[in-house]
Design a protein around this motif. Structure first.
Motif, PDB file in Angstrom:
ATOM      1  N   ASN A  93       0.843  -1.208   0.000  1.00  0.00           N
ATOM      2  CA  ASN A  93       0.000   0.000   0.000  1.00  0.00           C
ATOM      3  C   ASN A  93       0.871   1.248   0.000  1.00  0.00           C
ATOM      4  O   ASN A  93       0.570   2.223  -0.692  1.00  0.00           O
ATOM      5  CB  ASN A  93      -0.938   0.001   1.207  1.00  0.00           C
ATOM      6  N   ALA A  94       1.951   1.226   0.756  1.00  0.00           N
ATOM      7  CA  ALA A  94       2.872   2.362   0.775  1.00  0.00           C
ATOM      8  C   ALA A  94       3.565   2.507  -0.577  1.00  0.00           C
ATOM      9  O   ALA A  94       3.733   3.625  -1.079  1.00  0.00           O
ATOM     10  CB  ALA A  94       3.901   2.205   1.887  1.00  0.00           C
ATOM     11  N   ILE A  95       3.955   1.386  -1.163  1.00  0.00           N
ATOM     12  CA  ILE A  95       4.593   1.438  -2.483  1.00  0.00           C
ATOM     13  C   ILE A  95       3.643   2.030  -3.513  1.00  0.00           C
ATOM     14  O   ILE A  95       4.031   2.838  -4.346  1.00  0.00           O
ATOM     15  CB  ILE A  95       5.071   0.032  -2.893  1.00  0.00           C
ATOM     16  N   ALA A  96       2.375   1.660  -3.441  1.00  0.00           N
ATOM     17  CA  ALA A  96       1.382   2.175  -4.386  1.00  0.00           C
ATOM     18  C   ALA A  96       1.205   3.684  -4.264  1.00  0.00           C
ATOM     19  O   ALA A  96       0.797   4.348  -5.223  1.00  0.00           O
ATOM     20  CB  ALA A  96       0.049   1.469  -4.168  1.00  0.00           C
ATOM     21  N   GLN A  97       1.519   4.255  -3.118  1.00  0.00           N
ATOM     22  CA  GLN A  97       1.354   5.694  -2.894  1.00  0.00           C
ATOM     23  C   GLN A  97       2.538   6.532  -3.380  1.00  0.00           C
ATOM     24  O   GLN A  97       2.468   7.756  -3.372  1.00  0.00           O
ATOM     25  CB  GLN A  97       1.119   5.960  -1.401  1.00  0.00           C
ATOM     26  N   ILE A  98       3.607   5.899  -3.811  1.00  0.00           N
ATOM     27  CA  ILE A  98       4.771   6.647  -4.302  1.00  0.00           C
ATOM     28  C   ILE A  98       4.338   7.480  -5.505  1.00  0.00           C
ATOM     29  O   ILE A  98       3.695   6.979  -6.427  1.00  0.00           O
ATOM     30  CB  ILE A  98       5.924   5.687  -4.673  1.00  0.00           C
ATOM     31  N   GLN A  99       4.667   8.750  -5.474  1.00  0.00           N
ATOM     32  CA  GLN A  99       4.181   9.696  -6.476  1.00  0.00           C
ATOM     33  C   GLN A  99       5.035   9.784  -7.738  1.00  0.00           C
ATOM     34  O   GLN A  99       4.596  10.332  -8.738  1.00  0.00           O
ATOM     35  CB  GLN A  99       4.084  11.091  -5.848  1.00  0.00           C
TER      36      GLN A  99
ATOM     37  N   PRO B 151      16.746 -15.533  -8.245  1.00  0.00           N
ATOM     38  CA  PRO B 151      15.485 -15.323  -8.970  1.00  0.00           C
ATOM     39  C   PRO B 151      14.374 -14.717  -8.116  1.00  0.00           C
ATOM     40  O   PRO B 151      13.449 -14.103  -8.642  1.00  0.00           O
ATOM     41  CB  PRO B 151      15.090 -16.723  -9.443  1.00  0.00           C
ATOM     42  N   ARG B 152      14.483 -14.863  -6.802  1.00  0.00           N
ATOM     43  CA  ARG B 152      13.467 -14.250  -5.930  1.00  0.00           C
ATOM     44  C   ARG B 152      13.479 -12.736  -6.040  1.00  0.00           C
ATOM     45  O   ARG B 152      12.463 -12.085  -5.829  1.00  0.00           O
ATOM     46  CB  ARG B 152      13.676 -14.693  -4.484  1.00  0.00           C
ATOM     47  N   ARG B 153      14.635 -12.170  -6.360  1.00  0.00           N
ATOM     48  CA  ARG B 153      14.721 -10.707  -6.501  1.00  0.00           C
ATOM     49  C   ARG B 153      13.836 -10.218  -7.648  1.00  0.00           C
ATOM     50  O   ARG B 153      13.156  -9.207  -7.533  1.00  0.00           O
ATOM     51  CB  ARG B 153      16.159 -10.252  -6.747  1.00  0.00           C
ATOM     52  N   LEU B 154      13.860 -10.944  -8.760  1.00  0.00           N
ATOM     53  CA  LEU B 154      13.009 -10.563  -9.884  1.00  0.00           C
ATOM     54  C   LEU B 154      11.540 -10.677  -9.494  1.00  0.00           C
ATOM     55  O   LEU B 154      10.742  -9.793  -9.804  1.00  0.00           O
ATOM     56  CB  LEU B 154      13.303 -11.418 -11.116  1.00  0.00           C
ATOM     57  N   ARG B 155      11.187 -11.719  -8.796  1.00  0.00           N
ATOM     58  CA  ARG B 155       9.787 -11.870  -8.371  1.00  0.00           C
ATOM     59  C   ARG B 155       9.383 -10.738  -7.420  1.00  0.00           C
ATOM     60  O   ARG B 155       8.291 -10.197  -7.520  1.00  0.00           O
ATOM     61  CB  ARG B 155       9.590 -13.237  -7.694  1.00  0.00           C
ATOM     62  N   GLN B 156      10.289 -10.361  -6.509  1.00  0.00           N
ATOM     63  CA  GLN B 156       9.997  -9.232  -5.616  1.00  0.00           C
ATOM     64  C   GLN B 156       9.797  -7.949  -6.418  1.00  0.00           C
ATOM     65  O   GLN B 156       8.895  -7.160  -6.128  1.00  0.00           O
ATOM     66  CB  GLN B 156      11.138  -9.054  -4.614  1.00  0.00           C
ATOM     67  N   ALA B 157      10.632  -7.748  -7.424  1.00  0.00           N
ATOM     68  CA  ALA B 157      10.503  -6.554  -8.259  1.00  0.00           C
ATOM     69  C   ALA B 157       9.171  -6.560  -9.006  1.00  0.00           C
ATOM     70  O   ALA B 157       8.517  -5.518  -9.137  1.00  0.00           O
ATOM     71  CB  ALA B 157      11.671  -6.466  -9.239  1.00  0.00           C
ATOM     72  N   GLU B 158       8.765  -7.718  -9.492  1.00  0.00           N
ATOM     73  CA  GLU B 158       7.486  -7.815 -10.199  1.00  0.00           C
ATOM     74  C   GLU B 158       6.309  -7.514  -9.279  1.00  0.00           C
ATOM     75  O   GLU B 158       5.340  -6.871  -9.688  1.00  0.00           O
ATOM     76  CB  GLU B 158       7.344  -9.203 -10.834  1.00  0.00           C
ATOM     77  N   VAL B 159       6.384  -7.965  -8.041  1.00  0.00           N
ATOM     78  CA  VAL B 159       5.324  -7.662  -7.063  1.00  0.00           C
ATOM     79  C   VAL B 159       5.263  -6.160  -6.823  1.00  0.00           C
ATOM     80  O   VAL B 159       4.183  -5.564  -6.780  1.00  0.00           O
ATOM     81  CB  VAL B 159       5.561  -8.441  -5.746  1.00  0.00           C
ATOM     82  N   MET B 160       6.431  -5.522  -6.705  1.00  0.00           N
ATOM     83  CA  MET B 160       6.456  -4.066  -6.521  1.00  0.00           C
ATOM     84  C   MET B 160       5.874  -3.360  -7.741  1.00  0.00           C
ATOM     85  O   MET B 160       5.093  -2.418  -7.610  1.00  0.00           O
ATOM     86  CB  MET B 160       7.878  -3.589  -6.252  1.00  0.00           C
ATOM     87  N   ARG B 161       6.240  -3.823  -8.936  1.00  0.00           N
ATOM     88  CA  ARG B 161       5.710  -3.211 -10.159  1.00  0.00           C
ATOM     89  C   ARG B 161       4.195  -3.370 -10.229  1.00  0.00           C
ATOM     90  O   ARG B 161       3.482  -2.460 -10.654  1.00  0.00           O
ATOM     91  CB  ARG B 161       6.371  -3.822 -11.385  1.00  0.00           C
ATOM     92  N   ASP B 162       3.699  -4.516  -9.802  1.00  0.00           N
ATOM     93  CA  ASP B 162       2.250  -4.731  -9.818  1.00  0.00           C
ATOM     94  C   ASP B 162       1.537  -3.776  -8.862  1.00  0.00           C
ATOM     95  O   ASP B 162       0.395  -3.394  -9.097  1.00  0.00           O
ATOM     96  CB  ASP B 162       1.921  -6.182  -9.446  1.00  0.00           C
ATOM     97  N   ALA B 163       2.216  -3.388  -7.786  1.00  0.00           N
ATOM     98  CA  ALA B 163       1.625  -2.467  -6.806  1.00  0.00           C
ATOM     99  C   ALA B 163       1.750  -1.011  -7.248  1.00  0.00           C
ATOM    100  O   ALA B 163       0.975  -0.165  -6.820  1.00  0.00           O
ATOM    101  CB  ALA B 163       2.298  -2.645  -5.447  1.00  0.00           C
ATOM    102  N   HIS B 164       2.716  -0.711  -8.091  1.00  0.00           N
ATOM    103  CA  HIS B 164       3.001   0.675  -8.500  1.00  0.00           C
ATOM    104  C   HIS B 164       3.140   0.706 -10.015  1.00  0.00           C
ATOM    105  O   HIS B 164       4.135   0.242 -10.564  1.00  0.00           O
ATOM    106  CB  HIS B 164       4.295   1.148  -7.824  1.00  0.00           C
ATOM    107  N   ASP B 165       2.128   1.243 -10.681  1.00  0.00           N
ATOM    108  CA  ASP B 165       2.081   1.146 -12.143  1.00  0.00           C
ATOM    109  C   ASP B 165       3.116   2.002 -12.876  1.00  0.00           C
ATOM    110  O   ASP B 165       3.227   1.926 -14.093  1.00  0.00           O
ATOM    111  CB  ASP B 165       0.678   1.442 -12.661  1.00  0.00           C
ATOM    112  N   ARG B 166       3.879   2.799 -12.161  1.00  0.00           N
ATOM    113  CA  ARG B 166       4.926   3.603 -12.804  1.00  0.00           C
ATOM    114  C   ARG B 166       6.322   3.056 -12.468  1.00  0.00           C
ATOM    115  O   ARG B 166       7.303   3.776 -12.500  1.00  0.00           O
ATOM    116  CB  ARG B 166       4.792   5.065 -12.385  1.00  0.00           C
ATOM    117  N   THR B 167       6.371   1.759 -12.183  1.00  0.00           N
ATOM    118  CA  THR B 167       7.640   1.096 -11.889  1.00  0.00           C
ATOM    119  C   THR B 167       8.143   0.399 -13.136  1.00  0.00           C
ATOM    120  O   THR B 167       7.387  -0.289 -13.827  1.00  0.00           O
ATOM    121  CB  THR B 167       7.470   0.072 -10.757  1.00  0.00           C
TER     122      THR B 167
END
Length: 94
Positions: free
Chosen positions: A17-23, A36-52
Motif C-alpha cells: 500500500n505504501a509502495i502504491a502511494q509513491i508519487q 530469482p526471488r529478486r526478480l519476483r519481488q521486483a514484479e510484485v512491486m511493479r504490480d503495486a506501483h504502475d509507474r515502476t
C-alpha cells in the motif's frame, strides 16, 4: 536450513500500500544472475506501483552496479530522459 527459514519469516514484508502511494516513477535495476526471488519481488512491486520499470542487466549479479556499472548508468540515463521535468520549486528563503 531451518534457521534460514526462520530468519526469512521474521523479516519485515514490503508494504505494498505504501509502495502504491509513491508519487514518482520508480526504476528497479537487477542482475540476470541474481537470486530469482529478486526478480519476483521486483514484479510484485511493479504490480503495486504502475509507474515502476524493471531493467534486468544481462550477466549482472546481486551487486549489479559493481558488476556492470556502464550498463546500470545507461539504464538510469535512459529512465531519466523519459521522465517529464516539472517546473522547479521556488528557492527556499528564510
Amino acid at each position: 536450513m531451518v534457521e534460514l527459514c526462520e530468519r526469512a519469516v521474521a523479516r519485515p514484508k514490503a508494504d505494498l500500500n505504501a509502495i502504491a502511494q509513491i508519487q514518482c516513477p520508480v526504476l528497479l535495476v537487477l542482475g540476470s544472475e541474481d537470486d530469482p526471488r529478486r526478480l519476483r519481488q521486483a514484479e510484485v512491486m511493479r504490480d503495486a506501483h504502475d509507474r515502476t520499470e524493471i531493467v534486468v542487466i544481462n550477466g549482472g549479479r546481486h551487486a549489479v552496479h559493481k558488476d556492470r556499472p556502464a550498463e546500470v548508468v545507461g539504464a538510469i540515463e535512459s529512465f531519466l530522459t523519459r521522465i517529464p521535468v516539472k517546473a522547479a520549486a521556488p528557492p527556499f528563503v528564510q
